[in-house]
Design a protein around this motif. Sequence first.
Motif, PDB file in Angstrom:
ATOM      1  N   SER A  44       0.820  -1.212   0.000  1.00 23.00           N
ATOM      2  CA  SER A  44       0.000   0.000   0.000  1.00 23.00           C
ATOM      3  C   SER A  44       0.855   1.265   0.000  1.00 23.00           C
ATOM      4  O   SER A  44       0.554   2.237  -0.686  1.00 23.00           O
ATOM      5  N   ARG A  45       1.942   1.236   0.758  1.00 21.88           N
ATOM      6  CA  ARG A  45       2.838   2.392   0.784  1.00 21.88           C
ATOM      7  C   ARG A  45       3.456   2.646  -0.588  1.00 21.88           C
ATOM      8  O   ARG A  45       3.557   3.785  -1.042  1.00 21.88           O
ATOM      9  N   ARG A  46       3.863   1.577  -1.241  1.00 17.92           N
ATOM     10  CA  ARG A  46       4.561   1.747  -2.520  1.00 17.92           C
ATOM     11  C   ARG A  46       3.601   2.060  -3.671  1.00 17.92           C
ATOM     12  O   ARG A  46       3.884   2.918  -4.511  1.00 17.92           O
ATOM     13  N   PHE A  47       2.469   1.350  -3.697  1.00 15.46           N
ATOM     14  CA  PHE A  47       1.540   1.503  -4.820  1.00 15.46           C
ATOM     15  C   PHE A  47       0.437   2.521  -4.550  1.00 15.46           C
ATOM     16  O   PHE A  47      -0.225   2.969  -5.485  1.00 15.46           O
ATOM     17  N   GLY A  48       0.179   2.823  -3.281  1.00 12.70           N
ATOM     18  CA  GLY A  48      -0.881   3.757  -2.944  1.00 12.70           C
ATOM     19  C   GLY A  48      -2.118   3.109  -2.376  1.00 12.70           C
ATOM     20  O   GLY A  48      -2.937   3.771  -1.721  1.00 12.70           O
ATOM     21  N   SER A  49      -2.293   1.809  -2.609  1.00 11.18           N
ATOM     22  CA  SER A  49      -3.442   1.059  -2.076  1.00 11.18           C
ATOM     23  C   SER A  49      -3.277  -0.400  -2.492  1.00 11.18           C
ATOM     24  O   SER A  49      -2.315  -0.760  -3.173  1.00 11.18           O
ATOM     25  N   VAL A  50      -4.222  -1.228  -2.077  1.00 13.25           N
ATOM     26  CA  VAL A  50      -4.329  -2.595  -2.597  1.00 13.25           C
ATOM     27  C   VAL A  50      -5.760  -2.759  -3.105  1.00 13.25           C
ATOM     28  O   VAL A  50      -6.711  -2.657  -2.335  1.00 13.25           O
TER      29      VAL A  50
END
Length: 258
Positions: A76-82
């Motif tokens: 989530s931190r890297r992509f912005g969400s799941v």
Amino acid sequence: MARNVVVTGSTSGIGLAIANVFAEAGDRVAINGFGETQEIEAQVHRLQQLSKTDAMHHAADMTKPEEIADLIAATSRRFGSVDILVNNAGVQHIDKIEDFPIDAWDKIIAINLSSSFHTIRAVIPLMKTKKWGRIINIASAHALVASPFKSAYVAAKHGILGLTKTAALELAEFGITVNAICPGYVLTPLVERQIPDTARARGMTEEEVKTEVLLKAQPTKDFVKAEDVAALALYLASDAARQVTGTHLSIDGGWTAA
């Protein structure tokens, strides 16, 4: 628009095939699992090229809830969400119930069942925020029928269907679907490793196990391909499947038709 996908147990076999199809669809994909560092780095690089966006690997041990929680948080931190979660991690052990090692039972239940609870628990708040999500649990034909010498695996996969249905009901009004795919035998490393054990348990040759145990269960007399399972997962993640929830889809060559 690129979606953010987590696939557990995805450095080989069905999981890697699923990661590939989502990357080919232009999604950001987080893979999970063990393997040689250079090989995993090459997989991540290839997924980044396929998706023309981003990919990552997280080495969470699926027996450890705190590492599972970090898998979801780090993604989530890297992509912005799941947006999409595919629970695929699994292990196997073949033995009679009276001889079944307790530690093997505990490990199979932890990885094949409990890990899915932990990932689902972690992604629900993220999906509820966006009012959209797809949770896909890779179960098995053994979620519907049993085979001897696989007590822990069969119990875990039956449990996955119960978890799938319960989560689907809880999330039905939030734009989140939850479904299970039930493959028959796919010639993955997991299946290949259990052939010698099954031969030993049944007093058969390995070739006899393939033809008289594994493929005997599937009327088509052919192994399911990992890519077939991946294509079904891609459909379940689509908007076309928005009303498909709380159910299982068999892809087993007719095994469970009887």
